[in-house]
Design a protein around this motif. Structure first.
Motif, PDB file in Angstrom:
ATOM      1  N   GLY A 150     -14.301  -0.055   2.069  1.00 49.56           N
ATOM      2  CA  GLY A 150     -13.032   0.268   1.441  1.00 49.56           C
ATOM      3  C   GLY A 150     -11.865  -0.291   2.222  1.00 49.56           C
ATOM      4  N   LEU A 151     -10.857  -0.748   1.501  1.00 52.41           N
ATOM      5  CA  LEU A 151      -9.618  -1.257   2.090  1.00 52.41           C
ATOM      6  C   LEU A 151      -8.467  -0.584   1.366  1.00 52.41           C
ATOM      7  CD1 LEU A 151      -8.086  -3.304   3.914  1.00 52.41           C
ATOM      8  CD2 LEU A 151      -8.222  -4.922   2.005  1.00 52.41           C
ATOM      9  N   SER A 152      -7.572   0.030   2.115  1.00 48.34           N
ATOM     10  CA  SER A 152      -6.458   0.724   1.482  1.00 48.34           C
ATOM     11  C   SER A 152      -5.184   0.514   2.289  1.00 48.34           C
ATOM     12  CB  SER A 152      -6.745   2.221   1.354  1.00 48.34           C
ATOM     13  OG  SER A 152      -6.840   2.828   2.623  1.00 48.34           O
ATOM     14  N   GLU A 153      -4.068   0.559   1.598  1.00 52.49           N
ATOM     15  CA  GLU A 153      -2.741   0.444   2.201  1.00 52.49           C
ATOM     16  C   GLU A 153      -1.803   1.377   1.441  1.00 52.49           C
ATOM     17  OE1 GLU A 153       0.321   0.255   4.089  1.00 52.49           O
ATOM     18  OE2 GLU A 153      -1.140  -1.175   4.904  1.00 52.49           O
ATOM     19  N   GLN A 176       4.363   1.267  -1.985  1.00 52.35           N
ATOM     20  CA  GLN A 176       3.308   1.139  -2.985  1.00 52.35           C
ATOM     21  C   GLN A 176       1.946   1.352  -2.338  1.00 52.35           C
ATOM     22  OE1 GLN A 176       4.341  -2.860  -3.961  1.00 52.35           O
ATOM     23  NE2 GLN A 176       5.764  -2.293  -5.586  1.00 52.35           N
ATOM     24  N   PHE A 177       0.991   1.810  -3.120  1.00 56.49           N
ATOM     25  CA  PHE A 177      -0.349   2.008  -2.562  1.00 56.49           C
ATOM     26  C   PHE A 177      -1.329   1.055  -3.232  1.00 56.49           C
ATOM     27  CE2 PHE A 177       0.432   5.207  -5.823  1.00 56.49           C
ATOM     28  CZ  PHE A 177      -0.670   5.104  -6.657  1.00 56.49           C
ATOM     29  N   LEU A 178      -2.272   0.603  -2.430  1.00 55.33           N
ATOM     30  CA  LEU A 178      -3.232  -0.409  -2.847  1.00 55.33           C
ATOM     31  C   LEU A 178      -4.576  -0.041  -2.256  1.00 55.33           C
ATOM     32  CD1 LEU A 178      -3.494  -3.354  -4.129  1.00 55.33           C
ATOM     33  CD2 LEU A 178      -3.225  -4.176  -1.788  1.00 55.33           C
ATOM     34  N   PRO A 221       4.939   4.541  -6.633  1.00 57.15           N
ATOM     35  CA  PRO A 221       5.314   5.950  -6.759  1.00 57.15           C
ATOM     36  C   PRO A 221       6.713   6.190  -7.301  1.00 57.15           C
ATOM     37  CG  PRO A 221       5.430   5.267  -4.477  1.00 57.15           C
ATOM     38  CD  PRO A 221       4.867   4.105  -5.238  1.00 57.15           C
ATOM     39  N   ALA A 222       7.517   5.139  -7.424  1.00 57.69           N
ATOM     40  CA  ALA A 222       8.885   5.314  -7.926  1.00 57.69           C
ATOM     41  C   ALA A 222       9.170   4.227  -8.951  1.00 57.69           C
ATOM     42  CB  ALA A 222       9.892   5.280  -6.793  1.00 57.69           C
ATOM     43  N   LEU A 223       8.457   4.279 -10.044  1.00 58.47           N
ATOM     44  CA  LEU A 223       8.615   3.279 -11.088  1.00 58.47           C
ATOM     45  C   LEU A 223      10.015   3.371 -11.686  1.00 58.47           C
ATOM     46  CD1 LEU A 223       6.739   1.142 -12.370  1.00 58.47           C
ATOM     47  CD2 LEU A 223       6.256   2.804 -14.177  1.00 58.47           C
ATOM     48  N   THR A 264       5.364   7.911 -11.255  1.00 59.35           N
ATOM     49  CA  THR A 264       4.302   7.168 -10.579  1.00 59.35           C
ATOM     50  C   THR A 264       3.569   6.295 -11.580  1.00 59.35           C
ATOM     51  OG1 THR A 264       4.008   8.921  -8.948  1.00 59.35           O
ATOM     52  CG2 THR A 264       2.215   7.346  -9.192  1.00 59.35           C
ATOM     53  N   GLY A 265       3.564   5.008 -11.336  1.00 58.39           N
ATOM     54  CA  GLY A 265       2.816   4.080 -12.168  1.00 58.39           C
ATOM     55  C   GLY A 265       1.587   3.585 -11.442  1.00 58.39           C
TER      56      GLY A 265
END
Length: 777
Positions: A458-461, A469-471, A491-493, A499-500
């Protein structure tokens, strides 16, 4: 020549620095003189001859000497010598009067070619190197090296290695260059052998230890960092313990003292909290008053939502103030402040609260200054403020914004303060943050009785490109399931609390209890937003291609008729409510979720799928036992004459009802050779569970539990089975009970279940033991 200074942390209160300077030549230019001799001895100095300097100018040496021309005493020469040594520019200094010439011989410190850290196994170079002030290709500075050694030793102290020693050494490389090596002797971690309390009557030591960030050393002490002694953590633990008691009505609670005792072997601490609980208070009369024209205090009292008789909680007061001040803003009233006026009723142990609504000072926000965010963009921090430049200043809103900034998880430190602006009626908000890593790479293996042994990467940011933004990207493979997913979220579309998210996924299953396999590939964008303090609504679209494949000829005709692939295009929503963190009662919480998906916007099938879950959790018996009751159900209704397929229908897993194999219960074609599990259009499950401490010390993170599950899966659109015989798809209740072992392991929360079925069908496939990842609701 060697340079050696040993830095060692002996305890959390004081640090001892052991310094050793070896093989340094003594100055030869001066000898020690008594005061009278120094005054009597005089020299004539007309010129100063500086020798040995290559990088430092003669004028710089003369400036540090600061000697007049003409007659000088031995005392003046000694002071000049001391100034030159204290400059830190030279490794060796020698002063010698020769007639009217003062010969000053110096040896400059060498150039640092390379800096390295050796002997560190518990702390990586990446964590230690940023602490160093020494820089390669600059002049060696012994004072800076000493500070660097102390900083490295301090880093180990923060991790509980109080006996760690850091020794800087110089390695001569020629050409007036040296390497600086910091040799680390890590020593043993100083653990907390015992964490105890004196004066606690309402709660056990076990329960209070759970409230603290610091833990006792246990079986897994090699993996758990919270059981090491860190002096700075004590203040945080004091705050946690005070919050624990005050949120439960103990408003007079105080910590008399905290005793930290070092063991005789100097490898462990014994920590004891001496506390005074005081009485437990409840809410009494709740009123509101105001002198503001046009403001009806009763309207504001209605939104306080504080029930008399409930135990006092500061969170309840804060929530009431927040709702009242927000209502005033909605009514067009600025600078209205709700001030709680609390009076005690000692006879009934009740607190009467009157919310005084009054005008606050007319102060405005001049500007918001943000510092320390080297990676995160300013707008990511600013959007946590509901206040902007020019708005009325509300200290409560600023404190709430500070909590939201800390909750982002992007910063190791986040401080928000206010100061007077350019005029007395304006304030400046200062935000000072310290960045921390927000990305992670995980490689691991997992085991569950449903899926068998599996590998995952797993790779997350969480703060992609500093935009908040989260990935994430995950790939997992197991004996019965392969999956991959990619998720990106904002999180702030559109700059709002919206959250989008976009998700791509692939799943392939090869069940042990079914002769067929399934494959799913899908794409799903969604948005979610709050609609109340504890409620949230999510809207989504999903397009998916699912396939039923590898169906053998001796499978049920129902499965054979469903073989192939189909496109599912659907829109849906989910409403969720969760007050476990923000509820008025810290010992209980409610979770509710309701969702529907409508398929038929294109695609090959039309249906309405509905799911609901309601759960209640409460801690009883001095919060030693946690009781949980959960009810969940689902239904799928096909439209336009379509029939549901096995890829659409419900199957209960071991988290929903324990004691059964995957695909182990529900309608089944018993006449087919494979006796295929078919799933159902409806399901309903009820679960009761109690979790409690057992005889194992709590520092091991192991607790026990008992549970009772009941439910079923039923109903098919197509019941024409093998040889035309009808499949039984009636509601047939199943029930199971068992005991559980919960382990908060370093690899994640695990639970081990031993189950016996109380009611099942002869054709069900039961299971007496399983291992799963422990989840809530």
């Amino acid at each position: 020549m060697t340079f050696q200074k040993v830095h060692r942390r002996q305890n959390a209160v004081r640090a001892t620095l052991l310094c050793t300077l070896a093989a340094l030549p003594l100055p030869t230019g001066l000898v020690s003189l008594t005061p009278s001799a120094a005054e009597a001895q005089a020299y004539q100095v007309s010129t100063i001859d500086v020798r040995g300097n290559r990088r430092v100018d003669v004028s710089t040496v003369s400036a540090f000497l600061a000697l007049p021309r003409g007659a000088v005493t031995a005392g003046q020469l000694n002071e000049a010598y001391q100034r030159l040594v204290a400059s830190g520019l030279f490794e060796e200094v020698e002063i010698e009067p020769r007639g009217s010439t003062l010969v000053v011989t110096v040896k400059e410190w060498p150039i640092v070619r390379r800096i390295s850290i050796e002997g560190n196994t518990r702390v990586d170079d990446e964590d230690l190197t940023p602490l160093l002030g020494s820089v390669p290709n600059r002049v060696f500075n012994p004072d800076q090296v000493e500070e660097d050694a102390a900083a490295l030793a301090g880093a180990y102290e923060q991790r509980g290695n109080l006996a760690a020693a850091v020794t800087p050494r110089l390695i001569r490389r020629g050409n007036d260059q040296v390497d600086v090596v910091f040799e680390v002797a890590e020593g043993r971690v100083v653990e907390i052998e015992r964490l105890s309390f004196v004066g606690n009557r309402s709660y056990s030591d076990r329960r209070l230890r759970r409230a603290l960030a610091t833990k006792q050393a246990g079986l897994l002490r090699q993996f758990i960092g919270s059981d090491t002694f860190v002096a700075e953590r004590e203040q945080f633990d004091r705050r946690l313990l005070t919050d624990f008691y005050q949120s439960r009505g103990f408003i007079d609670f105080r910590i008399r003292s905290v005793s930290n005792q070092f063991s005789r072997e100097r490898n462990a601490f014994f920590v004891q909290y001496n506390i005074q609980e005081g009485n437990r208070w409840s809410f009494g009369r709740i009123t509101a008053s105001s002198d503001i024209p046009g403001l009806n205090a009763e309207d504001y009292l209605a939104v306080s939502r504080i029930e008399p008789g409930r135990y006092y909680s500061p969170a309840a007061i804060d929530n009431a103030i927040d709702r009242m001040e927000r209502l005033a803003t909605q009514n067009g009233l600025s600078f209205v402040r709700a001030t709680p006026q609390v009076t005690r009723d000692p006879r009934n142990l009740q607190l009467n609260v009157n919310f005084r609504l009054e005008r606050g000072p007319r102060i405005f926000v001049e500007r918001i200054d943000i510092e320390g965010n080297t990676n995160t963009l300013d707008r990511v921090i600013r959007r946590e403020f509901t206040t902007v430049e020019g708005d009325p200043f509300n200290p409560r809103e600023i404190r709430s914004a500070a909590e939201r900034i800390r909750a982002l998880g992007y910063f190791a430190e986040a401080n928000v303060d206010s100061r007077e602006g350019s005029t007395p009626d304006q304030v400046i908000i200062d935000v000072d943050v310290e960045e921390q890593p927000t990305g992670s790479l995980s490689l691991g293996a997992a085991y569950a009785t449903d899926n068998g042994l599996g590998l995952n990467i797993g790779l997350s940011e969480r703060n992609f490109l500093g935009r908040g933004q989260f990935l994430s990207f995950n790939v997992a493979t197991g004996t019965s399931t392969d999956s991959a997913s990619f998720t990106f979220g904002e999180p702030a579309l559109f700059g709002r609390d919206l959250t989008g998210q976009v998700e791509l996924y692939y799943r392939k299953t090869d069940f042990d209890n079914a002769a067929y396999n399934t494959k799913e590939v899908g794409f799903s964008p969604s948005v979610s937003f709050p609609i109340s303090r504890n409620g949230r609504l999510a809207l989504r679209y999903r397009i998916e291609r699912n396939e039923l494949e590898d169906v053998p000829d001796d499978s049920s005709p129902i499965i054979q008729r469903e073989e192939g692939d189909q496109i599912v295009s659907s829109v849906g929503y989910t409403y969720s409510f969760d007050n476990r963190r923000s509820g008025l009662d810290p010992t209980s919480g409610i979770v509710f979720r309701f969702s529907q998906d409508f398929a038929g916007l294109g695609g090959d099938i039309s249906f309405i799928e509905t799911n609901a879950l309601a759960a209640y959790q409460r801690q009883v018996w001095d919060e030693e036992v946690t009781l949980t009751a959960t009810i969940e159900a689902g239904a799928i209704h096909t439209l336009s004459g379509d029939t549901s397929k096995v890829t659409d229908r419900f199957f209960l897993n071991s988290r929903q009802i324990r004691g059964f194999e995957p695909l182990g219960l529900g309608p089944r074609d018993l006449n087919a050779p494979q006796e295929d599990a078919l799933g159902g259009n409806y399901y309903a499950v009820a679960r009761l569970e109690a979790q409690f401490p057992i005889f194992i010390p709590e520092e091991y993170g192991i607790t026990g539990g008992v549970f009772l599950d009941a439910g079923s899966v039923w109903d098919l659109d197509d019941t024409d089975g093998w040889n035309g015989m009808e499949v039984d798809d009636d509601f047939n209740l199943r029930a199971s009970a068992g005991v559980a072992l919960f382990w908060d392991s370093p690899f994640g929360p695990l639970r081990f279940n031993w189950t016996t079925d109380l009611k099942s069908e002869d054709y069900d496939k039961t299971r007496n033991f399983d291992v799963t990842v422990s989840t809530q609701f």
